[in-house]
Every structure is written in structure tokens, then in C-alpha cells.
Motif scaffolding. Structure first.
Motif, PDB file in Angstrom:
ATOM      1  N   TRP A 214       0.862  -1.196   0.184  1.00  0.00           N
ATOM      2  CA  TRP A 214       0.220  -0.099   0.057  1.00  0.00           C
ATOM      3  C   TRP A 214       0.883   1.289  -0.149  1.00  0.00           C
ATOM      4  N   GLY A 215       2.239   1.073   0.452  1.00  0.00           N
ATOM      5  CA  GLY A 215       3.088   2.402   0.421  1.00  0.00           C
ATOM      6  C   GLY A 215       3.120   2.766  -0.825  1.00  0.00           C
ATOM      7  N   THR A 216       3.041   2.107  -1.791  1.00  0.00           N
ATOM      8  CA  THR A 216       3.530   2.663  -3.030  1.00  0.00           C
ATOM      9  C   THR A 216       2.250   3.443  -4.002  1.00  0.00           C
ATOM     10  N   ILE A 217       1.099   3.325  -3.120  1.00  0.00           N
ATOM     11  CA  ILE A 217      -0.120   4.026  -3.901  1.00  0.00           C
ATOM     12  C   ILE A 217      -0.849   5.001  -3.009  1.00  0.00           C
ATOM     13  N   VAL A 218      -0.501   4.785  -1.594  1.00  0.00           N
ATOM     14  CA  VAL A 218      -1.093   5.775  -0.449  1.00  0.00           C
ATOM     15  C   VAL A 218      -0.540   6.867  -0.393  1.00  0.00           C
ATOM     16  N   HIS A 219      -1.186   8.220  -0.367  1.00  0.00           N
ATOM     17  CA  HIS A 219      -0.866   9.392  -0.421  1.00  0.00           C
ATOM     18  C   HIS A 219       0.359   9.427   0.835  1.00  0.00           C
ATOM     19  N   PRO A 220       1.456  10.152   0.486  1.00  0.00           N
ATOM     20  CA  PRO A 220       2.611  10.199   1.560  1.00  0.00           C
ATOM     21  C   PRO A 220       1.991  10.716   2.743  1.00  0.00           C
ATOM     22  N   ASP A 221       1.083  11.873   2.688  1.00  0.00           N
ATOM     23  CA  ASP A 221       0.752  12.531   4.037  1.00  0.00           C
ATOM     24  C   ASP A 221      -0.169  11.665   4.727  1.00  0.00           C
ATOM     25  N   ASP A 222      -1.028  10.760   4.170  1.00  0.00           N
ATOM     26  CA  ASP A 222      -2.146   9.758   4.743  1.00  0.00           C
ATOM     27  C   ASP A 222      -1.287   8.615   5.222  1.00  0.00           C
ATOM     28  N   LEU A 223       0.007   8.177   4.692  1.00  0.00           N
ATOM     29  CA  LEU A 223       0.280   6.868   4.919  1.00  0.00           C
ATOM     30  C   LEU A 223       0.810   6.645   6.573  1.00  0.00           C
TER      31      LEU A 223
END
Length: 804
Positions: A214-223
Motif C-alpha cells: 500500500w505504501g506505493t499508492i497511498v498518499h504520503p501525507d496519509d500513510l
């Protein structure tokens, strides 16, 4: 025998006692007093161990083992103690010979989930083991024995395979859902996503697997917060629910409600996770826009009136076109606004309900107790909290529907609650798919259980029905005795019918589909149905002409119609009309889930009785569900009819209203073959006396004795054998005219026996007598008689084997 060494006396019960009392003088190990110190030490450790351990001593491989290994050995213990391992486990002789050879050469060996087929409890069974072998050094320092650590993993292996089958069914359902669906292992690693998830993200199948997918497609601010909550859910086994943005294939991000629930195994431990991603981007944009608009109205109401009006128009468009239910309340809970989707569900316009307390609106009117629950939720949100829960609502349009319901506060710049936003996303489709998956798993498990139970009942009923039938035909005893025999025979036949219903529910009864004239069959049953229903019920027929033949099985279809007629009679205690109809319908593709497109014969059984409510209709075809009270029904009637229809490639449906009666619709595929006429019952076959010698093979003693009595009465000379191996030995000594054999037996099966006999005598007449569940493996050209059976049925089958 001399007393045992002190090193063997640590325990005075269990295997320690058995080892000390065993006559070792007759084995290669000799008396205990003569044992070497390494052997004594190894045996003492063996007796004290809690794990299953077997000591394989010397070149002969003499076995000494503890209580744990005795449990694994099953009924073969205690005959195996002191024997050679190759003799004790002949099924694994080659494997054990290799272990003995390699171990005494000083090698250590290890195996995981190794599969064997063992006969340790009287019948062949598959089993899996973890095996570890290590050499034991003798007094001369050379390997003198092998110590084996044994762990049976059968239950885990079978559970794993069952889980794989269940997961395959889940994937079929998940692929049909419009939402993104995914699955993770117990440790949180993703291992499967449905097609919608890959289509949205643009990722290739398999690229999303692993712990950091999921880390590749989740927004960096929300991860960070998403990962933190996921870690907490994994640690506690609680439901995971959060919102974050997911990157689309074109690079843009949209907000999703992400929810996952743990799937637990039989022990209650989390085995995996199933999650869904629901797009809430438009809903969040609407909420954010409304908050900005309200803040702007407070701060710059005079300077930016025109701009706010334009923005409000844009927001109104988003608000009105959303598929979700959205609204706006004042802090006291009075309705200020609602979008078109939510108003359509109650068939109202905003002016009809504006100003009403939210809990008094039509969304909650048909849901007892819901008004107070919503009132309390509004008070909670007015204090600044967020309320979120799943609701089942009976709406004026669409009836009962599930929703993910949220009440959110809107704050002013001073931190006061100035409005409340109710939002609801319908989850009916997702919950329906989840419930269908659970039902599929439950029915599969019950089908396997009932199929096995029915097979065992058939073996039990065969000697009962056969013996009572012989006594009845011989007219033994006086009138009272004959009446008792006939009563027992009738009860056994009722039990036989119950077994057939169980097999029909489990979809395991052997059907012989054929083209059937449904109209003729219904008319032939009219008198029987009328006499069963009684004089207060009028029977009407509504049969279209001409009617094409249906693919069905005559006896099972007759039993199904009689079951439906009896149910209709019970629903009309004061009398009424029973209408049996038949017509032909053509279904398009996807017209009814699970049915192929084509022509079907539709059979309807309608009554004017008390009817059923929605709950009863939903559960009516479930096994053992009954509204007739204790002792008045088995609860298998409708489930049997439903199982029969499904097995024939058709379907069953129920339409009913309380007080207005019930209609059961049965769909059967149209047959292109010619109609097979319904014949009148044939007379019992009469066999001439002294017709030859029969070799009868069956490992069930009572079944074999009863069948032998029947054959003797027909005039046959009977040779009995309790196994296929015994039968082959007898064939070499006696002349035989006919072989009758059970199929599933310990050791050689009936079909294996027949194939060996046919090698030498190709024209030997054969007959397989077997329970319903044993049909697998029986060749199509081998005549077969199902258990239980009467003398007349056996006679008729034997007559059919005679050359014409």
C-alpha cells in the motif's frame, strides 16, 4: 522375566510399564537385563518424553516407543511394540527401509508434512507428518539405533486445504463486487486484490503483494496514520477502519473509506483479513466545501456574497448528484437540507420534511426504536463528537437496506458546532455478498456431513429392511407378530425416505435424469395428492398444452411434488384451493443468477393458505428449518426439493404473503430427447430355484448375512467373503456363476476385485451393492444396486443380469 533396570522404572504406568512387562526375549534385543547402557539410557529418555518418539534399534529396526507414538499408531498398538518397523508399517516399508539404512550409516534426516496412506484404525486414511531422525551411538561409538521424533500434522494440512477452497469461493464473490476488495495474511501482508483494485491503480497483477504494497499508492501525507492504525488492528484483532487517499492510474488521488475485518479460524485466532475500499472522494469534497463555505459566510459575508453564491451553486451540483445519502441539520437536529438521492428513498421533496426533527423523518419512521437512537446520536454530535455506525433501515422506497451511517459536526471558527452533516453510503450489496459467502461455506460443510451420515444409515438400514422383508414374505407367527413385523418395515421405509431427503439436500443422491412428460406425471399423481390433502382442499390443474419434456428423475420429482402438496395442505388447516400448474418459459442470459439461458419447464404449486412472512421465506429452504412444531416435520422437505432442482440444473423460488397464500416455482431444463413414458409398477421378478453359485463379498457382517439369506431363498448357493482378498482366494477353489460385492471395503475395493476377475473371466456376471455415497469409482458398465433394498429389488436386479 527378571526385574527391569532402575533407569526404566521412572514411570510405573503407560508405555514404561508396557516396555518393562514386554517379552523382549523373543526379539533381537534380548532380555532387558542384557541391554547395553546406550539402549537403557535411550529407553529411559523415551519413557519420560512428552512428545511422540520411537526408538528404532539395531539392523532389524526393532521398535520401542512412548505413549505419544502409541496414540499415532492407533489400533496397531500394542502389536507393534518390539516388532520390526518394516513389518509394523508395511504401507511405508520402502520408506522405513531407507530410513534404517541411512540412519545406521550416521545420517540425520528431516521431513515436513510428508504424506502417507496408512491403515492404522481398520481403514486406509491419508495422514501427514513432520519427521526427524537422528542416529543413536552404541558403546563402540558407531550408530546402533535411530531415534524418530514424530509430529502428526494431518489436521493442519486438511484445515489449510479447506481454507484454500473457501478462499477460492470468496474470490469469485469478490470479483463480482463493484468496490475494491483485498485480502491480507494474519501478519498484514497483502496477497490478493480483485480486478477493480488493479484497474483503479493501474498496477499489474501481483505487484501489490507483500508487507509494503500500500505504501506505493497511498498518499504520503496519509500513510503514517494509516499504517499506525493497521498495526494496531493487527495487534488487537479488531476491525480496521480509516480514510486515506489512493493514487489512481492517471496519477491523481481520491479519498477512500478503507475497512477490513479479521477472519478467524476454528480456534478463534485471526487467520486472514478481508477488506474493502469505498470511494468517498465526492462526499469528502462536499463536506470540505460546505465547511469552507460556512466559515467564509461568517467571516466575509458582506464582501464576498457573489462569490459564495457561485460556489454554493457548484457545491449544490455536487451535493445533488452524489449517489450517497447526504443532508444538513442545525445543532438541534432539525432538517435543513437533503440531496436528491436521499429524498428519492422516501419519495418526498425537501419542502415536505424541512424543519422536522431528523429522528421524526420518513427515513426512520418504519424502524421501531430507531427514533430514540437517532435522537441520542444527534445530541452526541452536537457536543462535538463524530458518530458512525451501520444501520439497517426499512425505507419507503427499496425496503430493507444496509448503510454505513455517519453524523459529523461542522464547527465555526470559534470552535462551536454550527451544523450537523448526516451521510450514509449503502452497503447492502457488499453485505449480501458476504452473507452469500457465509451461506455457501455453511451449506458445503452441512452437505459433506449429511452425505456421510446418509451413507452410514444406508448400511444400517440394509439388514433391518432386508430381514423384516424376509420375515414379512414368509408370513411367520400369528396376526399380532405379522402386524409388528409390518409396522417395523414401514418405520424402516420411513427412515429410508429420510435418508433420501438428506442426500437430496446434500446433492449426493444418484440421479438418472431422463426426459419426463411432466403433464402426464402430474395427472398420474392427482388422486394420490387428493387423498393426501383431504376432502376440504380442492385440487385444480393448470397445465399448458403442448408441454415439452423436462430433464428430471421420475421418482425424485414425484417425491418433490408430494412434499410441496403436503406443505400446501398444512398451510390450509381450514381448507382451500391447491393449484398445480405447468408451463414452459424461456430465460435470457443472467435473467436468474446461477441459471443458464434457455427453455425451462415451470412447475408451480400454489395454495390459498396462511402464507409466510419475509423472514420465513428467506429461511424456508434451509435444512431442518420448520414452522410446524416439534414432531410435525423434519424441516428437510423444501431443502430436498431445492437440492433436487439445483442438481438437475434448475432452480426453486418462493413467493408468499401472510394471509394470501404461497406459490412454489420449480424450474427444470427442457429436454431435447423423446419422452420416456411412465410405466405401471412391474411385477416382482421370480427366479427359478437352483440357479447357480454366488460369491458374496461385503465387510459388513450383518449386511452380508441378510443378503445371503435373500439369495438362498432365491435358490442360489452362497459363498461368503468378508474382503476382496478373501474372495480371490475362494475363486481359486470354487466354481462361481455370479459375483455380488460391496464397493468400499477395507483393503481391496469392489471395483478392484471386479477388474481382477474380468482379466481371467471377462464374461463373469457382476453386481455392486453400495451406499449412495460410494458411487465414485464404480464403472458405468457395472450394474449397481443401492442400499438399503428389499428382496424384490434384489430379485429384479438379478433377473436383469440374465442373458436374454
Amino acid at each position: 522375566m527378571s526385574s527391569a533396570p532402575r533407569s526404566l522404572s521412572a514411570h510405573d504406568n503407560g508405555m514404561a510399564a508396557r516396555i518393562m512387562d514386554f517379552d523382549w526375549a523373543s526379539t533381537p534385543l534380548g532380555p532387558i537385563d542384557d541391554w547395553s547402557q546406550p539402549l537403557r539410557t535411550s529407553v529411559a529418555m523415551l519413557c519420560a518424553a512428552g512428545l511422540p518418539i520411537c526408538l528404532i534399534w539395531g539392523k532389524e529396526g526393532t521398535m520401542i516407543y512412548n505413549d505419544g507414538y502409541a496414540e499415532i499408531a492407533g489400533k496397531r498398538h500394542p502389536h507393534m511394540l518390539g516388532s520390526r518397523i518394516i513389518d509394523a508399517w508395511p504401507e511405508a516399508a520402502a520408506f522405513n527401509a531407507m530410513i534404517l539404512r541411512e540412519g545406521l550409516a550416521g545420517k540425520s534426516l528431516s521431513y515436513r508434512d510428508l504424506e502417507f496412506t496408512l491403515t492404522r484404525n481398520g481403514a486406509p486414511e491419508k495422514a501427514w507428518f513432520n519427521l526427524d531422525y537422528a542416529p543413536v551411538l552404541g558403546e563402540d561409538g558407531a550408530p546402533a539405533a535411530i531415534i524418530a521424533f514424530v509430529t502428526e500434522t494431518t489436521a493442519r494440512v486438511m484445515d489449510t486445504r479447506a481454507l484454500e477452497r473457501s478462499e477460492a469461493q470468496f474470490r469469485v464473490f469478490a470479483q463480482a463486487m463493484p468496490n475494491q476488495v483485498w485480502a491480507a495474511r494474519a501478519n498484514g501482508d497483502l496477497y490478493w486484490l480483485n480486478a477493480q483494485a488493479y484497474a483503479y491503480s493501474g498496477a499489474a497483477v501481483g505487484d501489490m503483494d507483500g508487507p509494503s504494497a500500500w505504501g506505493t499508492i497511498v498518499h504520503p501525507d496519509d500513510l503514517p496514520i494509516a499504517a499506525q492504525r493497521w498495526t494496531a488492528a493487527l495487534a488487537t484483532g479488531s476491525i480496521y477502519e480509516t480514510e486515506f487517499r489512493i493514487r489512481r492510474a492517471d496519477g491523481t488521488y481520491r479519498w477512500f473509506l478503507v475497512r477490513a475485518e479479521p477472519v478467524r479460524d476454528a480456534s478463534g485466532e485471526v487467520a486472514s483479513w478481508v477488506g474493502t475500499n469505498t470511494d468517498i472522494h465526492d462526499m469528502r469534497e462536499t463536506e470540505a466545501a460546505l465547511r469552507i463555505a460556512n466559515e467564509t459566510l461568517e467571516e466575509q459575508v458582506h464582501a464576498r456574497t457573489a462569490e459564495l453564491q457561485a460556489k454554493e451553486a457548484r457545491l449544490r451540483t455536487v451535493f445533488e448528484t452524489s449517489f450517497g445519502f447526504q443532508g444538513l441539520l442545525d445543532p438541534e437536529g432539525r432538517l435543513l437540507d437533503a440531496n436528491a438521492t436521499s429524498l428519492a428513498a422516501i419519495n418526498c421533496v425537501l419542502d415536505d420534511i424541512a424543519g422536522l426533527a431528523f429522528w421524526d423523518t420518513p427515513w426512520f419512521a418504519n424502524n421501531p426504536g430507531m427514533d430514540e437512537a437517532i435522537r441520542q446520536a444527534v445530541q452526541t454530535v452536537a457536543a462535538g463528537a463524530v458518530v458512525r455506525q451501520e444501520l439497517l433501515l426499512n425505507l419507503p422506497v427499496g425496503g430493507w437496506r444496509w448503510f454505513d451511517f455517519v453524523l459529523r459536526p461542522i464547527f465555526s471558527t470559534q470552535g462551536d458546532v454550527i451544523a450537523i452533516v448526516p451521510e450514509a453510503q449503502e452497503t447492502t450489496e457488499r453485505r449480501t455478498a458476504e452473507e452469500a459467502l457465509r451461506q455457501s461455506q455453511k451449506l458445503e460443510a452441512m452437505g459433506q456431513l449429511t452425505g456421510g451420515v446418509a451413507h452410514d444409515f444406508n448400511n444400517l438400514l440394509t439388514p433391518i429392511i432386508g430381514t423384516l422383508d424376509l420375515l414379512s414374505r414368509r408370513e411367520l407367527g400369528g396376526e399380532r407378530e405379522r402386524r409388528l413385523i409390518e409396522g417395523g418395515l414401514q418405520s424402516a421405509e420411513r427412515a429410508r425416505m429420510l435418508v433420501q431427503r438428506l442426500l437430496a439436500f446434500a446433492r449426493r443422491q444418484p440421479l438418472q435424469p431422463q426426459p419426463v412428460d411432466v403433464a402426464a406425471l402430474i395427472r398420474s399423481m392427482t388422486d394420490l395428492i387428493a387423498s393426501t390433502s383431504g376432502p376440504r382442499i380442492r385440487i385444480d390443474l393448470a397445465i399448458d398444452e403442448p408441454l415439452p419434456p423436462a430433464t428430471a428423475e421420475v421418482n425424485q420429482l414425484e417425491m418433490a411434488l408430494l412434499n410441496l402438496a403436503v406443505n400446501a395442505r398444512d398451510a390450509m388447516p381450514s381448507g382451500g384451493n391447491l393449484t398445480i400448474g405447468a408451463s414452459v418459459v424461456t430465460l435470457a442470459a443472467d435473467a436468474r443468477p446461477g441459471l443458464a439461458a434457455g427453455r425451462y419447464v415451470r412447475i408451480t404449486v400454489s395454495d390459498t393458505g396462511i402464507g409466510m412472512d419475509e423472514h420465513t421465506c428467506r429461511h424456508a429452504i434451509e435444512p431442518f428449518f420448520s414452522t410446524k412444531g416439534i414432531g410435525k416435520g423434519t424441516g428437510l422437505g423444501l431443502s430436498m426439493v431445492h437440492g433436487l432442482a439445483s442438481q438437475l440444473g434448475g432452480d426453486l423460488s418462493i413467493a408468499s404473503k401472510v394471509g394470501l397464500g404461497t406459490t412454489i416455482e420449480l424450474l427444470l431444463p427442457v429436454s431435447d430427447a423423446a419422452v420416456i413414458q411412465l410405466d405401471s409398477p412391474a411385477e416382482a421378478a421370480v427366479l427359478a430355484s437352483s440357479v447357480g453359485t454366488v460369491l458374496l463379498v461385503d465387510d459388513e457382517e450383518h449386511v452380508r448375512q441378510t443378503t445371503a439369506d435373500m439369495l438362498s431363498e432365491f435358490g442360489y448357493d452362497v459363498i461368503e467373503a468378508e474382503s476382496g482378498e478373501d474372495a480371490l482366494a475362494l475363486l481359486g477353489k470354487r466354481g462361481v456363476d455370479l459375483i455380488i460385492t460391496d464397493h468400499l471395503m477395507g483393503g481391496m475395493t469392489g471395483m478392484a476385485l471386479i477388474e481382477l476377475v474380468r482379466t481371467d473371466v471377462p464374461d463373469m456376471p457382476v453386481l455392486v451393492i453400495s451406499g449412495y455415497a460410494d458411487a465414485a469409482g464404480i464403472a458405468a458398465d457395472v450394474p449397481r444396486l443401492t442400499k438399503p433394498f428389499r428382496s424384490v429389488e434384489l430379485a429384479a436386479m438379478l433377473a436383469s443380469l440374465r442373458p436374454h
